[in-house]
Design a protein around this motif. Structure first.
Motif, PDB file in Angstrom:
ATOM      1  N   GLY A   1       2.833 -10.365   0.664  1.00 54.54           N
ATOM      2  CA  GLY A   1       3.887 -11.350   0.892  1.00 54.54           C
ATOM      3  C   GLY A   1       4.368 -11.362   2.332  1.00 54.54           C
ATOM      4  N   MET A   2       4.527 -10.176   2.926  1.00 55.52           N
ATOM      5  CA  MET A   2       4.985 -10.109   4.305  1.00 55.52           C
ATOM      6  C   MET A   2       3.899 -10.555   5.284  1.00 55.52           C
ATOM      7  N   VAL A   3       2.643 -10.196   5.019  1.00 60.21           N
ATOM      8  CA  VAL A   3       1.556 -10.633   5.893  1.00 60.21           C
ATOM      9  C   VAL A   3       1.445 -12.154   5.878  1.00 60.21           C
ATOM     10  N   THR A   4       1.503 -12.762   4.702  1.00 64.23           N
ATOM     11  CA  THR A   4       1.436 -14.222   4.635  1.00 64.23           C
ATOM     12  C   THR A   4       2.713 -14.850   5.178  1.00 64.23           C
ATOM     13  N   GLY A   5       3.893 -14.212   4.911  1.00 64.96           N
ATOM     14  CA  GLY A   5       5.154 -14.778   5.389  1.00 64.96           C
ATOM     15  C   GLY A   5       5.249 -14.789   6.900  1.00 64.96           C
ATOM     16  N   VAL A   6       4.922 -13.661   7.548  1.00 63.80           N
ATOM     17  CA  VAL A   6       4.936 -13.606   9.009  1.00 63.80           C
ATOM     18  C   VAL A   6       3.871 -14.543   9.573  1.00 63.80           C
ATOM     19  N   GLY A   7       2.725 -14.599   8.881  1.00 63.97           N
ATOM     20  CA  GLY A   7       1.682 -15.514   9.325  1.00 63.97           C
ATOM     21  C   GLY A   7       2.132 -16.960   9.338  1.00 63.97           C
ATOM     22  N   ARG A   8       3.092 -17.308   8.468  1.00 64.02           N
ATOM     23  CA  ARG A   8       3.578 -18.693   8.438  1.00 64.02           C
ATOM     24  C   ARG A   8       4.209 -19.092   9.760  1.00 64.02           C
ATOM     25  N   MET A   9       4.707 -18.115  10.502  1.00 65.45           N
ATOM     26  CA  MET A   9       5.222 -18.451  11.822  1.00 65.45           C
ATOM     27  C   MET A   9       4.092 -18.965  12.722  1.00 65.45           C
ATOM     28  N   GLY A  10       2.900 -18.387  12.555  1.00 66.83           N
ATOM     29  CA  GLY A  10       1.740 -18.916  13.252  1.00 66.83           C
ATOM     30  C   GLY A  10       1.371 -20.296  12.755  1.00 66.83           C
ATOM     31  N   ALA A  11       1.529 -20.494  11.437  1.00 64.84           N
ATOM     32  CA  ALA A  11       1.247 -21.812  10.864  1.00 64.84           C
ATOM     33  C   ALA A  11       2.199 -22.865  11.401  1.00 64.84           C
ATOM     34  N   ALA A  12       3.426 -22.463  11.732  1.00 65.55           N
ATOM     35  CA  ALA A  12       4.377 -23.395  12.350  1.00 65.55           C
ATOM     36  C   ALA A  12       4.096 -23.581  13.833  1.00 65.55           C
ATOM     37  N   PHE A  13       3.738 -22.490  14.499  1.00 67.98           N
ATOM     38  CA  PHE A  13       3.549 -22.529  15.939  1.00 67.98           C
ATOM     39  C   PHE A  13       2.317 -23.347  16.328  1.00 67.98           C
ATOM     40  N   GLY A  14       1.229 -23.206  15.589  1.00 68.78           N
ATOM     41  CA  GLY A  14      -0.014 -23.898  15.941  1.00 68.78           C
ATOM     42  C   GLY A  14       0.132 -25.412  16.002  1.00 68.78           C
ATOM     43  N   PRO A  15       0.567 -26.066  14.905  1.00 67.14           N
ATOM     44  CA  PRO A  15       0.741 -27.525  14.960  1.00 67.14           C
ATOM     45  C   PRO A  15       1.758 -27.970  16.007  1.00 67.14           C
ATOM     46  N   TRP A  16       2.852 -27.187  16.158  1.00 66.26           N
ATOM     47  CA  TRP A  16       3.863 -27.560  17.167  1.00 66.26           C
ATOM     48  C   TRP A  16       3.272 -27.519  18.567  1.00 66.26           C
ATOM     49  N   LEU A  17       2.533 -26.453  18.881  1.00 70.54           N
ATOM     50  CA  LEU A  17       1.970 -26.300  20.218  1.00 70.54           C
ATOM     51  C   LEU A  17       1.017 -27.455  20.545  1.00 70.54           C
TER      52      LEU A  17
END
Length: 460
Positions: A385-401
């Motif tokens: 859960g934590m690995v996928t949850g923290v990874g979601r920040m990457g999921a947000a950062f990629g499209p935004w960037l």
């Protein structure tokens, strides 16, 4: 605890089926279906974004399109956090069902949206549903996986994400030009009509969760039915907010604290790649000079490569270790991203995209496989859960960037950003086995299985 006709909680007898792919196929198939619709929902946005940008009535710009892609990921983050509370209350099976219902409703909101704000709200709602689904499905499949087949089972499950991505691309190519992009989002309501009844009727509850909730009789019955070892209190996830907090604290025990941070970094980089490319690949290729139809088709090709990659990576990881395969796959993804930065002949481009898909998505999935080997049974759900949850920040950062780069006319620089993410992810996941050994010099083979193909022996 033993019962009549058995020789112990973990031994199959005439009254208990052997623990094989055959006995757990219903669980894998149902979780596969749920994640299939997850992949379809995530990729629908990328498949129709060029059409949405061309719709003057919606008012979508490249910058707002990138932000909306990040809203989906933020919804996933909050959904992953909420899933723990809901799972304590309802169980894993009902929480999976609720997740499917939520992202189907979010797709309906998107279909009805008349401006970017309402459309973004629909994607955020869909993200809440999507956020809890993947870690729950992974935890279920890892719990039911046959001995020695953890990485392969994980790969089989996540192949469905890319099958869903291909379906989204096919729906986008078939419906959007004639019926408009809204029709594609109406197709995203189908999961609630197809998957929910099947999950409610056929998906079993987790024996570990049943035991944690005090239902020993049902926990043993489910374990016996599927040929699993009967769960013990140490394998049961702790219930309640205090239990989840204790499970998260356990991720920072001396033997795993550095491995935890490296897993988070690898997951962040992996989801920068997965969601950045799923959202922006058609538009980035269009900006590189390819036609609209070809640009959308590239999304189907990369997901087709992803399906192949899940099978290849799963078999290779069970033999050589998921950490080694994940690191190699990340590095090859970086090379593919750099190649795509050049305007290659169309046939060569298709080949590069297909091969990049083979390694791109399974690099991230093998991060989950490594996670399953680092933590004890009672901590695995929290770790995932934590690995996928923290990874979601990457999921947000990629499209935004990429949205920011697109707004300045530099979206092809996104390929360089993806290459850097691939190299950083490779370094992080490659260091996990070393960090685990240094943190716990006397650990057993089960605890260090991330370094080799013995990963699934942890259940033995």
């Amino acid at each position: 605890m033993t019962s009549s006709g058995t020789t112990g909680p973990g031994r199959p007898t005439a009254d208990r089926p052997h623990h094989t792919f055959r006995t757990v196929f219903p669980v894998l198939a149902l979780c596969w279906l749920a994640v299939f619709f997850d992949g379809m929902d995530v990729n629908i946005y990328g498949a129709v974004m060029p059409h949405m940008l061309d719709d003057p009535g919606l008012g979508l710009t490249p910058a707002s399109a990138g932000s909306i892609g990040s809203w989906t990921a933020f919804g996933m983050f909050f959904g992953a956090l909420a899933a723990g509370n809901v799972t304590d209350w309802l169980g894993r099976r009902p929480t999976l069902v609720a997740s499917v219902v939520l992202f189907s409703l979010g797709s309906a909101v998107c279909a009805l949206a008349g401006d970017p704000t309402l459309f973004g709200a629909g994607r955020f709602l869909a993200g809440i549903g999507l956020g809890g689904l993947t870690p729950l499905a992974l935890a279920m499949v890892l719990e039911f996986a046959p001995p020695g087949r953890a990485a392969l089972t994980t790969g089989l499950l996540m192949s469905s994400y890319h099958a869903g991505g291909m379906a989204a691309t096919g729906i986008g190519l078939g419906l959007a030009p004639a019926a408009g992009w809204r029709a594609v989002f109406w197709a995203g309501v189908l999961p609630a009509l197809i998957a929910v009844p099947l999950l409610l009727k056929y998906l079993p509850e987790s024996p570990g969760v049943l035991l944690a909730r005090g239902d020993r009789t049902r926990a043993d019955a489910v374990a016996d039915r599927y040929g699993l070892p009967r769960p013990t209190p140490v394998q049961a996830p702790a219930a309640g907010a205090k239990g989840r907090l204790a499970a998260v604290r356990a991720l920072f025990h001396p033997e795993s604290r550095w491995a935890t941070l490296l897993l988070w970094l690898a997951s962040f980089c992996g989801l920068v790649l997965v969601y950045g490319i799923s959202t922006w690949l058609p538009q980035m290729m269009r900006a590189s000079g390819y036609g609209l139809s070809s640009s959308v088709t590239f999304l189907m090709v990369i997901n087709a490569g992803g399906i192949v990659g899940m099978f290849v990576a799963g078999r290779a990881a069970d033999r050589f270790g998921p950490a080694k395969i994940s690191a190699l796959w990340f590095a090859l993804t970086a090379a593919g991203a750099l190649l795509l930065k050049s305007h290659l002949p169309l046939g060569v481009t298709y080949a590069v995209i297909a091969l990049t898909g083979v390694v791109l998505f399974s690099a991230q999935v093998m991060v989950y496989a490594v996670t399953g080997t680092v933590y004890r049974d009672s901590e695995r759900a929290a770790g995932l859960g934590m690995v996928t949850g923290v990874g979601r920040m990457g999921a947000a950062f990629g499209p935004w960037l990429i949205g920011v780069l697109a707004a300045t006319g530099s979206q092809t620089m996104g390929f360089t950003a993806f290459a850097l993410a691939g190299l950083l992810g490779a370094a992080a996941i490659a260091l996990v086995p070393l960090a685990r050994r240094r943190g716990a010099p006397g650990v057993t083979a089960r605890q260090t299985a991330a370094t080799g193909g013995e990963a699934a022996q942890r259940r033995g």
